[in-house]
Motif scaffolding. Sequence first.
Motif, PDB file in Angstrom:
ATOM      1  N   MET A   1      20.056  14.270  28.822  1.00 42.44           N
ATOM      2  CA  MET A   1      19.856  12.477  28.186  1.00 42.44           C
ATOM      3  C   MET A   1      18.699  12.465  28.334  1.00 42.44           C
ATOM      4  O   MET A   1      18.066  11.704  29.409  1.00 42.44           O
ATOM      5  CB  MET A   1      20.441  12.124  29.506  1.00 42.44           C
ATOM      6  CG  MET A   1      21.084  11.176  28.896  1.00 42.44           C
ATOM      7  SD  MET A   1      21.932  10.790  27.546  1.00 42.44           S
ATOM      8  CE  MET A   1      22.815   8.937  27.931  1.00 42.44           C
ATOM      9  N   LYS A   2      18.161  11.138  27.399  1.00 48.69           N
ATOM     10  CA  LYS A   2      16.964  10.757  27.209  1.00 48.69           C
ATOM     11  C   LYS A   2      18.085   8.269  27.257  1.00 48.69           C
ATOM     12  O   LYS A   2      18.560   8.590  26.594  1.00 48.69           O
ATOM     13  CB  LYS A   2      16.332  10.796  26.626  1.00 48.69           C
ATOM     14  CG  LYS A   2      14.896  10.063  25.850  1.00 48.69           C
ATOM     15  CD  LYS A   2      13.979   9.867  24.378  1.00 48.69           C
ATOM     16  CE  LYS A   2      13.870  11.559  24.144  1.00 48.69           C
ATOM     17  NZ  LYS A   2      12.686  11.735  22.902  1.00 48.69           N
ATOM     18  N   GLN A  18      13.984  11.124  30.703  1.00 52.88           N
ATOM     19  CA  GLN A  18      15.056  12.435  30.426  1.00 52.88           C
ATOM     20  C   GLN A  18      15.418  13.076  31.589  1.00 52.88           C
ATOM     21  O   GLN A  18      14.401  13.702  32.648  1.00 52.88           O
ATOM     22  CB  GLN A  18      13.775  13.292  29.227  1.00 52.88           C
ATOM     23  CG  GLN A  18      14.420  14.635  28.811  1.00 52.88           C
ATOM     24  CD  GLN A  18      14.196  14.049  27.360  1.00 52.88           C
ATOM     25  OE1 GLN A  18      14.419  13.241  26.737  1.00 52.88           O
ATOM     26  NE2 GLN A  18      15.546  15.039  27.516  1.00 52.88           N
ATOM     27  N   ASN A  41      14.518   8.478  19.535  1.00 54.24           N
ATOM     28  CA  ASN A  41      15.666   8.439  19.528  1.00 54.24           C
ATOM     29  C   ASN A  41      16.633   9.141  20.629  1.00 54.24           C
ATOM     30  O   ASN A  41      17.114   9.514  20.884  1.00 54.24           O
ATOM     31  CB  ASN A  41      16.186   9.554  18.631  1.00 54.24           C
ATOM     32  CG  ASN A  41      17.393   9.839  18.068  1.00 54.24           C
ATOM     33  OD1 ASN A  41      17.943   8.820  17.867  1.00 54.24           O
ATOM     34  ND2 ASN A  41      17.965  11.132  18.143  1.00 54.24           N
ATOM     35  N   PRO A  42      16.479   7.919  21.833  1.00 54.81           N
ATOM     36  CA  PRO A  42      17.319   7.717  23.140  1.00 54.81           C
ATOM     37  C   PRO A  42      18.188   8.068  22.881  1.00 54.81           C
ATOM     38  O   PRO A  42      19.217   7.155  22.009  1.00 54.81           O
ATOM     39  CB  PRO A  42      16.849   6.213  24.015  1.00 54.81           C
ATOM     40  CG  PRO A  42      16.508   5.942  22.606  1.00 54.81           C
ATOM     41  CD  PRO A  42      15.594   6.190  21.670  1.00 54.81           C
ATOM     42  N   ASP A  43      19.043   8.127  24.000  1.00 53.64           N
ATOM     43  CA  ASP A  43      20.604   8.842  24.466  1.00 53.64           C
ATOM     44  C   ASP A  43      21.094   7.398  24.395  1.00 53.64           C
ATOM     45  O   ASP A  43      22.397   7.134  24.156  1.00 53.64           O
ATOM     46  CB  ASP A  43      21.039   8.899  25.364  1.00 53.64           C
ATOM     47  CG  ASP A  43      20.838  10.682  24.448  1.00 53.64           C
ATOM     48  OD1 ASP A  43      21.278  10.944  23.451  1.00 53.64           O
ATOM     49  OD2 ASP A  43      19.814  11.368  25.050  1.00 53.64           O
ATOM     50  N   ARG A  44      20.565   5.622  25.096  1.00 53.22           N
ATOM     51  CA  ARG A  44      20.574   5.172  25.316  1.00 53.22           C
ATOM     52  C   ARG A  44      19.236   4.190  25.558  1.00 53.22           C
ATOM     53  O   ARG A  44      18.789   4.265  26.340  1.00 53.22           O
ATOM     54  CB  ARG A  44      21.473   4.995  26.626  1.00 53.22           C
ATOM     55  CG  ARG A  44      21.930   3.300  27.556  1.00 53.22           C
ATOM     56  CD  ARG A  44      22.668   3.946  28.423  1.00 53.22           C
ATOM     57  NE  ARG A  44      24.289   4.521  28.232  1.00 53.22           N
ATOM     58  CZ  ARG A  44      24.846   4.616  29.136  1.00 53.22           C
ATOM     59  NH1 ARG A  44      25.280   3.605  30.624  1.00 53.22           N
ATOM     60  NH2 ARG A  44      26.232   5.005  28.724  1.00 53.22           N
ATOM     61  N   ILE A  92      22.801   3.743  17.828  1.00 52.97           N
ATOM     62  CA  ILE A  92      22.008   3.814  19.978  1.00 52.97           C
ATOM     63  C   ILE A  92      22.999   2.595  20.770  1.00 52.97           C
ATOM     64  O   ILE A  92      22.395   1.607  20.176  1.00 52.97           O
ATOM     65  CB  ILE A  92      20.524   3.861  20.467  1.00 52.97           C
ATOM     66  CG1 ILE A  92      20.113   5.426  19.039  1.00 52.97           C
ATOM     67  CG2 ILE A  92      20.174   4.363  21.495  1.00 52.97           C
ATOM     68  CD1 ILE A  92      18.542   4.924  18.989  1.00 52.97           C
ATOM     69  N   SER A 139      25.337   9.761  31.779  1.00 54.69           N
ATOM     70  CA  SER A 139      25.737  10.486  30.736  1.00 54.69           C
ATOM     71  C   SER A 139      26.632   9.762  29.207  1.00 54.69           C
ATOM     72  O   SER A 139      26.364   8.545  29.307  1.00 54.69           O
ATOM     73  CB  SER A 139      27.246  11.348  30.929  1.00 54.69           C
ATOM     74  OG  SER A 139      28.114  10.836  31.747  1.00 54.69           O
ATOM     75  N   LYS A 140      26.818  10.347  28.374  1.00 57.46           N
ATOM     76  CA  LYS A 140      26.183   9.510  27.334  1.00 57.46           C
ATOM     77  C   LYS A 140      28.496   8.807  27.207  1.00 57.46           C
ATOM     78  O   LYS A 140      28.520   7.685  27.021  1.00 57.46           O
ATOM     79  CB  LYS A 140      26.419  10.224  25.722  1.00 57.46           C
ATOM     80  CG  LYS A 140      25.786  10.319  25.436  1.00 57.46           C
ATOM     81  CD  LYS A 140      26.056  11.602  23.620  1.00 57.46           C
ATOM     82  CE  LYS A 140      24.070  12.440  23.766  1.00 57.46           C
ATOM     83  NZ  LYS A 140      24.273  12.830  22.589  1.00 57.46           N
TER      84      LYS A 140
END
Length: 140
Positions: A1-2, A18, A41-44, A92, A139-140
């Motif tokens: 997860m980034k 990260q 390109n982060p997850d959030r 995102i 988490s996402k």
Amino acid sequence: MKILGIDPGQQTGLAIYQNGELVNLVTVTPYEITDHIKNHNPDRVIFEDSRLTSPIFARGVSRLALLKIARNVGMVDMMCSMIVDACERLGIPAHGISPKDKGVKLDAEAFNKHTHWKDKSNQHTRDAAMVAYKFRNASK
């Protein structure tokens, strides 16, 4: 997860977590923010959102100083809107954090102790890291 933390301003601080660990700090110009969001390109994305604060009151300053403050706040407000727009276009998830919710400003020594960061930092990158700190293990 980034997770990408952003402290928007004339000198914009970026912090990347990260898998819960702070791995990068960088200062960029406002014009580079969208490119960095796209490239990392982060997850959030978590950013300090000046639009979430109440009106700014400044006592004992000149009218000229008040105009400068208003201009700076307006610029940061626009940058917050641009961050949201860029993240929406890239799919995102992004949300702003009030400057008050970020917590107090940390000097380099306190920041390093709190985050286990070992390299150099500046107030902008430290603020970006602290904006995203609570979300570093999300988490996402």
